[in-house]
Design a protein around this motif. Structure first.
Motif, PDB file in Angstrom:
ATOM      1  N   LEU A  93      58.814  28.794  34.517  1.00  0.00           N
ATOM      2  CA  LEU A  93      58.364  29.865  33.618  1.00  0.00           C
ATOM      3  C   LEU A  93      57.023  29.517  32.983  1.00  0.00           C
ATOM      4  O   LEU A  93      56.126  30.365  32.883  1.00  0.00           O
ATOM      5  N   ILE A  94      56.875  28.258  32.580  1.00  0.00           N
ATOM      6  CA  ILE A  94      55.653  27.836  31.885  1.00  0.00           C
ATOM      7  C   ILE A  94      54.433  27.902  32.798  1.00  0.00           C
ATOM      8  O   ILE A  94      53.329  28.290  32.360  1.00  0.00           O
ATOM      9  N   ILE A  95      54.596  27.547  34.085  1.00  0.00           N
ATOM     10  CA  ILE A  95      53.417  27.481  34.965  1.00  0.00           C
ATOM     11  C   ILE A  95      52.889  28.862  35.351  1.00  0.00           C
ATOM     12  O   ILE A  95      51.874  28.958  36.044  1.00  0.00           O
ATOM     13  N   THR A  96      53.563  29.923  34.928  1.00  0.00           N
ATOM     14  CA  THR A  96      52.990  31.261  35.160  1.00  0.00           C
ATOM     15  C   THR A  96      51.826  31.537  34.213  1.00  0.00           C
ATOM     16  O   THR A  96      51.003  32.414  34.491  1.00  0.00           O
ATOM     17  N   LEU A  97      51.731  30.781  33.120  1.00  0.00           N
ATOM     18  CA  LEU A  97      50.681  31.040  32.125  1.00  0.00           C
ATOM     19  C   LEU A  97      49.273  30.844  32.680  1.00  0.00           C
ATOM     20  O   LEU A  97      48.419  31.720  32.504  1.00  0.00           O
ATOM     21  N   PRO A  98      48.944  29.717  33.347  1.00  0.00           N
ATOM     22  CA  PRO A  98      47.562  29.570  33.831  1.00  0.00           C
ATOM     23  C   PRO A  98      47.192  30.554  34.938  1.00  0.00           C
ATOM     24  O   PRO A  98      46.006  30.824  35.153  1.00  0.00           O
ATOM     25  N   THR A  99      48.186  31.101  35.648  1.00  0.00           N
ATOM     26  CA  THR A  99      47.856  32.043  36.723  1.00  0.00           C
ATOM     27  C   THR A  99      47.357  33.386  36.177  1.00  0.00           C
ATOM     28  O   THR A  99      46.774  34.175  36.920  1.00  0.00           O
ATOM     29  N   ILE A 100      47.574  33.642  34.878  1.00  0.00           N
ATOM     30  CA  ILE A 100      47.076  34.885  34.270  1.00  0.00           C
ATOM     31  C   ILE A 100      45.549  34.928  34.325  1.00  0.00           C
ATOM     32  O   ILE A 100      44.934  36.005  34.402  1.00  0.00           O
ATOM     33  N   PHE A 101      44.916  33.758  34.309  1.00  0.00           N
ATOM     34  CA  PHE A 101      43.452  33.682  34.350  1.00  0.00           C
ATOM     35  C   PHE A 101      42.881  34.316  35.622  1.00  0.00           C
ATOM     36  O   PHE A 101      41.730  34.772  35.638  1.00  0.00           O
ATOM     37  N   ILE A 102      43.669  34.362  36.681  1.00  0.00           N
ATOM     38  CA  ILE A 102      43.193  34.898  37.970  1.00  0.00           C
ATOM     39  C   ILE A 102      42.752  36.354  37.842  1.00  0.00           C
ATOM     40  O   ILE A 102      41.826  36.807  38.526  1.00  0.00           O
ATOM     41  N   LYS A 103      43.378  37.120  36.930  1.00  0.00           N
ATOM     42  CA  LYS A 103      43.008  38.528  36.737  1.00  0.00           C
ATOM     43  C   LYS A 103      41.551  38.682  36.313  1.00  0.00           C
ATOM     44  O   LYS A 103      40.909  39.690  36.598  1.00  0.00           O
ATOM     45  N   LYS A 104      41.030  37.698  35.612  1.00  0.00           N
ATOM     46  CA  LYS A 104      39.671  37.792  35.080  1.00  0.00           C
ATOM     47  C   LYS A 104      38.602  37.378  36.098  1.00  0.00           C
ATOM     48  O   LYS A 104      37.407  37.493  35.831  1.00  0.00           O
ATOM     49  N   ILE A 105      39.017  36.869  37.230  1.00  0.00           N
ATOM     50  CA  ILE A 105      38.053  36.417  38.238  1.00  0.00           C
ATOM     51  C   ILE A 105      37.583  37.613  39.073  1.00  0.00           C
ATOM     52  O   ILE A 105      38.399  38.323  39.657  1.00  0.00           O
ATOM     53  N   GLN A 106      36.278  37.844  39.094  1.00  0.00           N
ATOM     54  CA  GLN A 106      35.695  38.921  39.905  1.00  0.00           C
ATOM     55  C   GLN A 106      35.365  38.388  41.299  1.00  0.00           C
ATOM     56  O   GLN A 106      34.839  37.267  41.431  1.00  0.00           O
ATOM     57  N   ALA A 107      35.627  39.190  42.309  1.00  0.00           N
ATOM     58  CA  ALA A 107      35.465  38.735  43.695  1.00  0.00           C
ATOM     59  C   ALA A 107      34.024  38.318  43.997  1.00  0.00           C
ATOM     60  O   ALA A 107      33.782  37.266  44.588  1.00  0.00           O
ATOM     61  N   GLN A 108      33.032  39.113  43.573  1.00  0.00           N
ATOM     62  CA  GLN A 108      31.628  38.812  43.898  1.00  0.00           C
ATOM     63  C   GLN A 108      31.174  37.521  43.234  1.00  0.00           C
ATOM     64  O   GLN A 108      30.524  36.672  43.849  1.00  0.00           O
ATOM     65  N   GLU A 109      31.529  37.359  41.948  1.00  0.00           N
ATOM     66  CA  GLU A 109      31.135  36.132  41.243  1.00  0.00           C
ATOM     67  C   GLU A 109      31.864  34.902  41.794  1.00  0.00           C
ATOM     68  O   GLU A 109      31.300  33.824  41.863  1.00  0.00           O
ATOM     69  N   ALA A 110      33.098  35.121  42.191  1.00  0.00           N
ATOM     70  CA  ALA A 110      33.879  33.999  42.707  1.00  0.00           C
ATOM     71  C   ALA A 110      33.336  33.483  44.037  1.00  0.00           C
ATOM     72  O   ALA A 110      33.306  32.276  44.288  1.00  0.00           O
ATOM     73  N   LEU A 111      32.841  34.407  44.906  1.00  0.00           N
ATOM     74  CA  LEU A 111      32.289  33.987  46.204  1.00  0.00           C
ATOM     75  C   LEU A 111      31.023  33.168  46.033  1.00  0.00           C
ATOM     76  O   LEU A 111      30.676  32.355  46.891  1.00  0.00           O
TER      77      LEU A 111
END
Length: 402
Positions: free
Chosen positions: A380-398
């Motif tokens: 349950l706890i390790i779901t917390l850091p995966t929330i950050f993925i929503k803020k990652i934009q595809a163009q900036e991430a590439l």
């Protein structure tokens, strides 16, 4: 095909940087350390509680039944033995056996002085193996009048040994000293028992007090391992004559059981802190793994992967770390508990802890629940850091590494 699980497995099997490997090993080690310490702590806690309770019950039973009286001295008041009641109570499947005894205060005189003691008269209804677990030397049963079993504490105090002779005074009849012989030396490690009690023949003690053969002081009732103490006490009490009273072992020795309850509270606090530390270390580990794979996140988003699928990929990564940590932690705990229970390499001060080495009790149900509980909490706890993925934009991430 489960897409997130497939990608998570590929990530786990790919070559990683030395930094991410180090962080992963730290995560595994943290979980392993936390789980192994929790399992060892429970094994030691249950070991302490079982060892102390076994020592107490082997000497005083789980439940004691005696006559209601205004007598508050260390000397028992006589009650008539009720064989019909004994037979009826033994029909209860929770009861292992019943034995009768009586106790009287006295003074024991040895080569190096004297000691105030309580003479506990026991009979043939005491099983042979009941006292043997606490015996240091000599016989675990009394076969002749005026033979006694003495504690090691009193033997050291009076400077006597096995087969020595002593003079015993009954306080109820002090003008008639009796010569007694030590046929056994016991040690429970419980100071309040060892410094006071000697065991003698019940018939002889009855005779010395002028009691009839069917007069006793107390019934000691021993329960089976799986029996519930308080439920059994209620059932026994409902069948007793009104002039009798019942006391459980927890009421007879409240200080020891309060000490064990304090141990329970300390263990709960300790384990909570361990789980918090392990959870936050695993969060940090997963955070680093996400940061190192931001370009991959951008690529997956560009190819149409949903936020939920990408989050599940990293959740599986964290869960793989958790499983490896659990496996390693269980192995460490099993090895430690086996070595300690077999070789007793961690000693204790018996005067302070009531035993000479750290006790271990294997509880399979506890080990299963610790593993299940840790898995559910950390998952349950390790779901917390995966929330950050929503803020990652595809163009900036590439373009992240550039």
């Amino acid at each position: 095909m489960n897409f997130p699980l497939f990608v998570a497995r590929r990530i786990r099997n790919t070559h990683e940087t030395s930094f991410s490997k180090t962080v992963t090993y730290v995560g595994i080690g943290t979980v392993a350390m936390g789980v192994s310490i929790i399992l060892i702590a429970f094994s030691i806690l249950f070991g302490f509680k079982e060892a102390i309770q076994d020592k107490l019950t082997s000497f005083a039973g789980d439940i004691q039944v005696s006559q209601i009286t205004g007598n508050h001295s260390l000397s028992d008041s006589p009650m008539r033995r009720n064989l019909a009641w004994e037979k009826a109570v033994l029909q209860n499947t929770a009861i292992d056996h019943i034995q009768a005894h009586l106790q009287k205060p006295g003074i024991l005189v040895g080569d190096a002085g004297l000691a105030g003691i309580i003479i506990k008269g026991i009979g043939n209804d005491v099983p042979k193996d009941q006292l043997s677990k606490n015996m240091l030397s000599g016989q675990a049963q009394i076969h002749h009048p005026q033979d006694i079993i003495l504690s090691n504490t009193l033997a050291k105090q009076l400077k006597v040994k096995l087969h020595s002779s002593l003079i015993l005074y009954f306080l109820s009849n002090p003008e008639r000293p009796r010569k007694v012989k030590i046929t056994g030396i016991y040690e429970t490690g419980l100071e309040e028992l060892d410094k006071m009690f000697i065991l003698a023949d019940r018939s002889w003690v009855q005779k010395m007090n002028g009691w009839s053969a069917d007069s006793i002081g107390t019934y000691e009732i021993f329960l089976k391992k799986s029996a519930d103490l308080y439920q059994s006490a209620d059932e026994i009490e409902s069948s007793m004559p009104t002039e009798w009273r019942l006391e459980t072992i927890t009421e007879l020795y409240p200080a020891l059981f309060d000490w064990m309850m304090m141990l329970d509270r300390n263990i709960v606090i300790f384990i909570t802190l361990l789980l918090v530390v392990a959870s936050f270390n695993l969060i940090a580990t997963l955070w680093v793994l996400i940061m190192e794979r931001i370009p991959m996140v951008g690529l997956l988003k560009a190819l149409g992967a949903s936020h939920r699928q990408i989050r599940t990929i990293f959740w599986w990564n964290g869960f793989f770390i958790l499983l490896r940590g659990l496996a390693l932690g269980n192995v460490v705990a099993v090895v430690f508990c086996y070595l300690q229970s077999t070789y007793h390499f961690i000693p204790l001060d018996q005067e302070s802890y009531y035993m000479s080495s750290v006790p271990i009790v294997w509880s399979m149900s506890t080990w299963v629940w610790v593993n299940i509980g840790t898995s559910l909490l950390v998952a349950l706890i390790i779901t917390l850091p995966t929330i950050f993925i929503k803020k990652i934009q595809a163009q900036e991430a590439l373009q992240y590494k550039h």
